[in-house]
Design an enzyme around this catalytic site. Structure first.
Site, PDB file in Angstrom:
ATOM      1  N   TYR A 102     -13.821   3.119   3.683  1.00 27.60           N
ATOM      2  CA  TYR A 102     -12.778   3.490   2.809  1.00 27.60           C
ATOM      3  C   TYR A 102     -13.370   3.697   1.337  1.00 27.60           C
ATOM      4  CZ  TYR A 102      -9.512   2.049   6.474  1.00 27.60           C
ATOM      5  OH  TYR A 102      -8.843   2.158   7.372  1.00 27.60           O
ATOM      6  N   ASN A 171      -5.896   9.058   1.011  1.00 34.18           N
ATOM      7  CA  ASN A 171      -5.630   8.277   1.888  1.00 34.18           C
ATOM      8  C   ASN A 171      -4.360   7.789   1.379  1.00 34.18           C
ATOM      9  OD1 ASN A 171      -5.370   6.229   4.285  1.00 34.18           O
ATOM     10  ND2 ASN A 171      -5.699   4.838   2.642  1.00 34.18           N
ATOM     11  N   GLU A 172      -3.218   8.079   2.234  1.00 30.20           N
ATOM     12  CA  GLU A 172      -1.781   7.624   2.015  1.00 30.20           C
ATOM     13  C   GLU A 172      -1.268   7.778   0.415  1.00 30.20           C
ATOM     14  OE1 GLU A 172      -1.083   3.654   3.575  1.00 30.20           O
ATOM     15  OE2 GLU A 172      -1.600   4.334   5.688  1.00 30.20           O
ATOM     16  N   ASP A 212       1.999   7.004   8.252  1.00 30.06           N
ATOM     17  CA  ASP A 212       2.679   7.832   9.225  1.00 30.06           C
ATOM     18  C   ASP A 212       4.218   7.309   8.855  1.00 30.06           C
ATOM     19  OD1 ASP A 212       3.740   8.981  11.461  1.00 30.06           O
ATOM     20  OD2 ASP A 212       3.140   7.412  12.755  1.00 30.06           O
ATOM     21  N   GLU A 277      -6.235   5.558  11.618  1.00 33.20           N
ATOM     22  CA  GLU A 277      -6.174   4.093  11.763  1.00 33.20           C
ATOM     23  C   GLU A 277      -5.100   3.933  13.134  1.00 33.20           C
ATOM     24  OE1 GLU A 277      -4.333   2.069   8.474  1.00 33.20           O
ATOM     25  OE2 GLU A 277      -5.956   2.419   7.228  1.00 33.20           O
TER      26      GLU A 277
END
Ligand SMILES: *[C@@H]1O[C@H](CO)[C@@H](O)[C@H](O)[C@H]1NC(C)=O
Ligand SMILES: *[C@@H]1O[C@H](CO)[C@@H](O)[C@H](O)[C@H]1NC(C)=O
Ligand SMILES: *[C@@H]1O[C@H](CO)[C@@H](O)[C@H](O)[C@H]1NC(C)=O
Ligand SMILES: *[C@@H]1O[C@H](CO)[C@@H](O)[C@H](O)[C@H]1NC(C)=O
Ligand SMILES: *[C@@H]1O[C@H](CO)[C@@H](O)[C@H](O)[C@H]1NC(C)=O
Ligand SMILES: *[C@@H]1O[C@H](CO)[C@@H](O)[C@H](O)[C@H]1NC(C)=O
Ligand SMILES: *[C@@H]1O[C@H](CO)[C@@H](O)[C@H](O)[C@H]1NC(C)=O
Ligand SMILES: *[C@@H]1O[C@H](CO)[C@@H](O)[C@H](O)[C@H]1NC(C)=O
Ligand SMILES: *[C@@H]1O[C@H](CO)[C@@H](O)[C@H](O)[C@H]1NC(C)=O
Ligand SMILES: *[C@@H]1O[C@H](CO)[C@@H](O)[C@H](O)[C@H]1NC(C)=O
Length: 560
Positions: A102, A171-172, A212, A277
């Site tokens: 990450y 990421n997100e 998600d 993930e």
């Protein structure tokens, strides 16, 4: 490339650690699938590999739709060869072909870890982002020179390794429909990183890992990130690989119950999709029945595998994750039932072979989704940040952000708010530093790093107040620049940034990282008188929080 002796050293390391030794092959993408060098399909049989950093809880950073803790520090998992060599046998027991990492520190040496992983046939999906200020900020999104430079420094450090499968540009970042206004900046990052990788002849893929959520906005977001705004079927601004952080399949569920819906949602997707993930932790330890479903024949037309979360222990708002414990002295690995179950599930897999690369449809890049209430992102992207132009600007501004602390991240946001607010009371505005991903309007200075934007705003305020010394104080955070040109901030911006408004191949930063460097040479000497002026003014023209950035090991909400 490695020299021969270095390759030999790699193999020696690998031989000592592994019984399976082979040169790692190049993975390529054709359309929506990944392929080994022999043309057979490649599936990401992965595990997340990063020890959890320290967490803090900053009220300003908590998004109501993603109330997870965000890390403030990180431990680079690829910079400690001893630790990697300790873990490699366990990664091999799990049978993974990919680890996801990450955050890394580009100034450290990653040779031992990267070469050991490569020797064991393990690829790395590497997020380019760092906690706190090293990511596109979802609450005040922009694509700026400091982030581009950070990403480039990491790519420059890792491009010598043969096993980087993909670089994630975010990421997100987007966690709700409203935040799809941040998507143009993610897409611009993908565009510029693609141009940079091309310029280095790197074939590494470009990815994004998404939280998600409701398919009514996540699926259009995925489409937006892989679309072509020019309408000519070009992949220049598209990601190659879309990751979904998905925790939908729990216990001994089934494909039909847990994956059929989401597989249908992405059935028409144009680039690679996988689970960046996965691994619902209720019940825990996990039976990992999701593995057979995710890699099975019903999922394989849509998904190219996934990354099980997580090798190391990870505590989250959604409970405990992790499949090993490390002894306090760092020497010993203890595996759990969770580990044994994943090992068994991965060990039982036989990959689907269709379609082979020879018959895979070529990539196509549809037009971007029309803007509506669930996808607010404009198809007009911001320009490529230009570090040299931003440095030119800062060098010539007459009032510089020059704080008395090196911990600038926490004061930049409040200062930017108050400087904009003050400027507003002096008849100016912050349009030049503002970026709006919904209207597709980007101010001339919007792609400069936050510290240069602040200096620019301070200079405008200083000029609007007849260059009175107090108007450049900002409570001791500003200093008059004696080397400044006599031109106004906006004239300097026009001259420095005039040629930096388009899209081009990014260039690496010349020396020290960002524009912040030029402001940090000497301590501030301004008077503190202005403090009372802006503290009393609570009007904020910008909702700026520079605290929130990336969620490492944090974004795994089980969304029902
Ligand atoms: C990277 O490592 C260097 C050397 O240890 C350290 O000075 C620097 O603070 C680290 N950077 C980050 C972002 O952690
Ligand atoms: C999204 O924006 C709309 C309009 O500004 C607002 O009414 C709504 O509360 C926002 N929703 C979320 C989840 O932030
Ligand atoms: C397609 O669009 C891209 C981006 O605007 C442009 O660089 C390229 O030249 C265009 N190609 C054609 C064939 O028009
Ligand atoms: C899942 O199924 C396996 C095999 O049938 C069984 O051993 C295990 O107890 C089940 N686990 C759960 C949580 O139901
Ligand atoms: C590297 O990892 C080993 C094993 O955990 C640990 O003992 C050592 O302190 C680490 N080294 C550094 C520099 O962090
Ligand atoms: C790891 O440590 C935690 C906390 O002490 C414990 O609950 C868990 O069972 C341990 N797991 C393994 C694999 O030893
Ligand atoms: C917005 O457009 C997307 C497709 O681009 C569609 O899936 C979604 O339902 C639309 N939302 C609304 C509210 O119409
Ligand atoms: C983050 O902030 C620190 C100072 O707090 C600065 O040194 C560093 O360059 C910043 N990183 C980025 C990517 O802007
Ligand atoms: C930076 O400042 C913030 C807010 O005051 C604080 O929470 C954080 O611990 C500081 N970081 C460092 C490295 O001092
Ligand atoms: C600098 O700005 C911060 C944030 O507005 C403020 O708290 C501080 O008092 C200012 N002055 C100094 C000397 O740091």
């Amino acid at each position: 490339m490695f020299s021969f002796s270095r390759v030999a050293a790699v193999f020696a390391v690998a031989l000592a650690l592994s019984s399976r030794v082979y040169a790692i092959g190049k993975i390529t993408r054709t359309g929506r699938y990944l392929y080994n060098s022999d043309g057979s399909r490649f599936f990401i049989k992965g595990v997340a590999y990063q020890e959890q950093g320290k967490y803090y809880f900053c009220a300003a950073s908590v998004d109501p739709n993603a109330p997870f803790s965000e890390p403030s520090t990180f431990i680079d998992p690829l910079a400690n060869g001893t630790a990697c060599q300790r873990d490699l046998p366990y990664l091999q027991q799990l049978g993974v072909n990919t680890v996801r990492v990450y955050s890394v520190n580009s100034s450290l040496n990653h040779d031992t870890c990267m070469q050991a992983l490569s020797g064991a046939g393990i690829y790395v999906i590497l997020d380019l982002t760092l906690p706190v200020n090293g990511s596109i900020d979802r609450s005040d999104p922009a694509w700026t020179s400091n982030l581009l430079d950070l990403y480039i420094e990491t790519i420059d450090t890792f491009s010598k390794y043969d096993n980087v499968l993909a670089y994630n540009v975010g990421n997100e970042v987007v966690t709700s429909p409203n935040q799809t206004v941040a998507a143009p900046f993610i897409k611009a990052a993908a565009r510029d990183i693609r141009a940079y990788l091309n310029s280095k002849s790197s074939s590494a893929l470009i990815g994004y890992a998404a939280i998600d959520g409701d398919a009514t906005w996540i699926v259009p977001l995925a489409s937006y990130l892989s679309c072509d705004p020019s309408g000519n079927n070009s992949g220049n601004t598209a990601i190659d690989i879309f990751g979904l952080n998905n925790y939908e399949f729990c216990g001994n569920s089934t494909f039909q119950t847990s994956y059929a819906g989401i597989t249908g949602d992405y059935s028409g997707y144009n680039v690679v999709a996988y689970f960046s993930e996965y691994g619902c932790n209720n019940p825990y330890p996990r039976p990992w029945a999701d593995v057979a479903a995710l890699f099975g024949s019903l999922a394989a037309p849509v998904w190219s595998g996934g990354v099980a979360f997580s090798y190391f222990p990870a505590q989250s708002d959604a409970g405990q994750f992790g499949m090993v414990n490390i002894s306090a002295d760092g020497s010993t690995v203890t595996t759990s039932t969770d580990f044994a179950n994943l090992q068994a599930a991965y060990g039982a897999l036989t990959f689907v072979t269709t379609p082979p690369q020879s018959s895979a449809p070529a990539a196509s890049y549809p037009a971007c989704p029309a803007q509506n209430s669930t996808i607010l992102a404009s198809s007009t992207l911001p320009p490529t940040p230009n570090d040299a132009a931003c440095r030119c600007l800062e060098a010539n501004l007459d009032c510089l952000f020059n704080p008395q602390t090196s911990n600038t991240t926490s004061i930049l946001g409040p200062l930017l708010d108050s400087a904009c607010s003050l400027l507003g009371t002096s008849g100016g505005n912050c349009n030049s530093i503002s970026a709006n991903g919904q209207t597709g309007t980007y101010g001339l200075v919007a792609s400069c790093d936050p510290s240069t934007k602040l200096s620019f705003t301070m200079s405008q305020y200083y000029e609007a107040n007849k260059r009175s010394a107090q108007a450049c104080s900002f409570g001791g955070n500003g200093t008059v620049n004696s080397k400044a040109s006599t031109a106004s901030a906006s004239a300097v911006a026009s001259s420095c940034l005039a040629s930096a408004t388009g899209t081009n191949v990014p260039t690496p930063p010349s020396s020290a990282s960002s524009g912040a460097a030029s402001a940090s040479g000497s301590k501030g000497s301004g008077k503190s008188g202005a403090a009372t002026v802006f503290v009393s003014d609570t009007r904020a023209l910008l909702g700026v929080f520079l605290m929130v950035a990336v969620s490492v090991a944090g974004g795994f909400l089980s969304l029902a």
